[in-house]
Design an enzyme around this catalytic site. Structure first.
Site: not given
Lengths: 374, 374
Positions: B94-96, B148, B190, B217, B267, B305, B307, B310, B336
């Protein structure tokens, strides 16, 4: 116990070191071996697969801690420790003796047992030789320990004498209480730094015919020369065909000393505990990973090591994770330290089989120095 | 960028959901996908192999955090993020922007950039669109973000207008500063909750011809109806052949809403963060593993599940590790939760290809309820 026995394959011509196979209900493992400690049914930060992959044989878990959390009844209902923690190899539980005597301030010892307080909530607890066996049976490890008294160092001889006699009576009571045929119950040789008491304790235990014997130290670390003598005072009186377990030893020099004197099994929280504090055992000497000199060091932690950490990560990354307090860092460092000791054991076993353990030991001590705590 | 492009394989006939392959310099991954977050060059508690094994495609790392520790110069010298952290798949940074605008109290925004304070030591820092690109180039992720401004919710329209114009100028400056041909730089749409601003922002970014577009967001979570409208105000103005990334979204209902509206990438720290606090997403609903009802529950966390957790451990063991604050517990719970979301994405991709994503979404929402944070 037909599922549990030690098969001695070779005794080194240079020293008393022995190489063998320990047969257990959960598989055969080679000795001498270092057993990683999984206090609360987890070798801290590591998965059972990681522990196996680094060559571990038996792992150790703590009766006192598991009694408090989650409690032996839950472990039993889960189908025993192996199932509960998903470890397919052999497991050993201690008796809680060391914790009771070293962690607790307000304990009351009587012939019946020990009253002490939980370190978690101060609850009053009472351990007896029988109750400890009962807990260990519920936990279901392959190898279990008798309840013993760890005396302080240095100890008053009169007190040590009284204590050894009680430890012997407790060993007998534990043996009588023990009913599970699939568990090997070990007797523990105590007697502090006194040769006659150690000899007496060992001989009396051998009369009880345990499938294996532990050598207990004291509740605080004794100096190395005393430690070494304790082995001389104990090992010669133990049968050759039974496994010998030196409790709570994990520094290189003590491990090598133990092996040279015929010890087969060792355990210690040292490698995992110091790893979580950023201290690593390496072929290049001790590394404190937080050191600023590792900021831009893109070499592996230990160029001679074959562990997952050393094969895939740099000191710079490990330092970054350590400084940022990332859990994965503690895991990577734990993997290295445990593998380091297990690898040392592999080399030791090779040296024993080739009748050069004395030379090997000297070489290692020259390389790492003769310092406790490493 | 010839190594980076989205190949749309199918668009669902029931919704706007799309299935495709995202080609990156570090391999091809399927979309829609959920990207686990590895803030400090580690997906907390997990190894890169574990992350891969649970089906992760791209993982995300944070520019702001890596700038502070260990610093982009060290990562560059290590050979870039992939080598530094031993992750062989694609990585996104990401850009921070989000951290700078949401974590910092005393920030000063100017046309040039943003002055703010390190959350670690209060050091004054200054991020510009160019400096952020410079940092991201040194980190060396496959996909990087423009710098941004994340505005608060609700926002003053006048301010939002000014902010969008600045975000557009910053996007342009970042694009100009960006020199590495092996990295895909995304523009970020944005404009808060204002349809005209979102449209304008998207259209202007598209003119700049980025290889992918993110939808930002606000610096705090907006209500779901607003969130949903933000997508309607943004997505239709983005090109169909470029990847679309909805930032910071990890709850089931928002993920499904995003997919239905044509989003490819998501993410969120949610699955790993709540896992470390004992909260699990399961097919049986939310589980708080510390609950006393799990003390003797020897069933897996989620019977549906697949995983590692589990398949190998019980709720009783997971609760024990959680209560005892054992690192391995946090790891098992993280495995999990991440696998749960990745598996949901796998099912979603299947549903899209079979033109039944609308039905699938309804079914899942009926099953789990329509609650944010799960």
């Amino acid at each position: 116990m037909k599922d549990f026995y030690l098969e001695i394959k070779h005794v080194c011509k240079q020293t008393g070191a022995r190489y063998g196979i320990l047969h257990t209900p959960h598989g055969d493992v080679e000795v001498p071996m270092f057993m990683p400690v999984g206090t609360l049914a987890t070798v801290k930060t590591l998965s059972p697969e990681e522990v196996k992959d680094m060559g571990a044989g038996v792992i150790l878990s703590n009766t006192y801690h598991l009694h408090l959390r989650p409690g032996e009844d839950i472990v039993q209902k889960a189908g025993g420790l192996h199932k509960f923690m998903n470890y397919k190899g052999p497991i050993l539980t201690d008796s809680g003796g060391f914790q009771v005597f070293s962690l607790q301030e307000n304990r009351k010892i009587s012939e019946e047992g020990v009253e002490f307080k939980s370190h978690l909530n101060g609850d009053k607890l009472f351990f007896t030789p029988e109750s400890v066996i009962k807990i260990e049976e519920k936990l279901g490890a392959d190898i279990i320990m008798s309840f013993d008294e760890c005396i302080p160092y240095p100890a008053n001889k009169k007190y040590a004498e009284k204590s050894v006699e009680r430890t012997l009576r407790w060993a007998k009571r534990g043996l009588t209480a023990h009913t599970r045929k699939d568990q090997a119950l070990f007797g523990i040789v105590q007697g502090g730094e006194f040769p006659d008491l150690r000899k007496h304790c060992a001989e009396e235990l051998v009369k009880m015919d345990f499938p294996g014997y532990s050598i207990g130290g004291t509740s605080i670390g004794e100096p190395k020369d005393v430690f070494s003598k304790m082995l001389d005072y104990s090992v010669p009186y133990l049968p050759e065909d039974k496994p010998r377990y030196l409790m709570g030893v994990g520094s290189i020099d003590y491990l090598l000393e133990g092996i040279a004197k015929g010890i087969d099994m060792f355990d210690c929280v040292l490698p995992t505990r110091i790893a979580r504090h950023g201290a690593l055992m390496t072929s290049q000497g001790r590394v404190n990973i937080r050191g600023a000199q590792y900021k831009e060091d893109f070499s592996p932690l230990d160029p001679e090591c074959d562990c997952y950490t050393c094969k895939n990560y740099t000191k710079a990354y490990l330092r970054h994770l350590y400084v940022a307090d990332e859990a994965f860092g503690k895991r990577l460092l734990s993997i290295h330290n445990v593998r380091f000791l297990i690898h040392l054991m592999e080399e030791a076993r090779k040296a024993i089989q080739e009748d050069r353990f004395g030379d090997f030991r000297e070489e290692i001590l020259r390389k790492y120095g003769d310092k406790r705590g490493f």
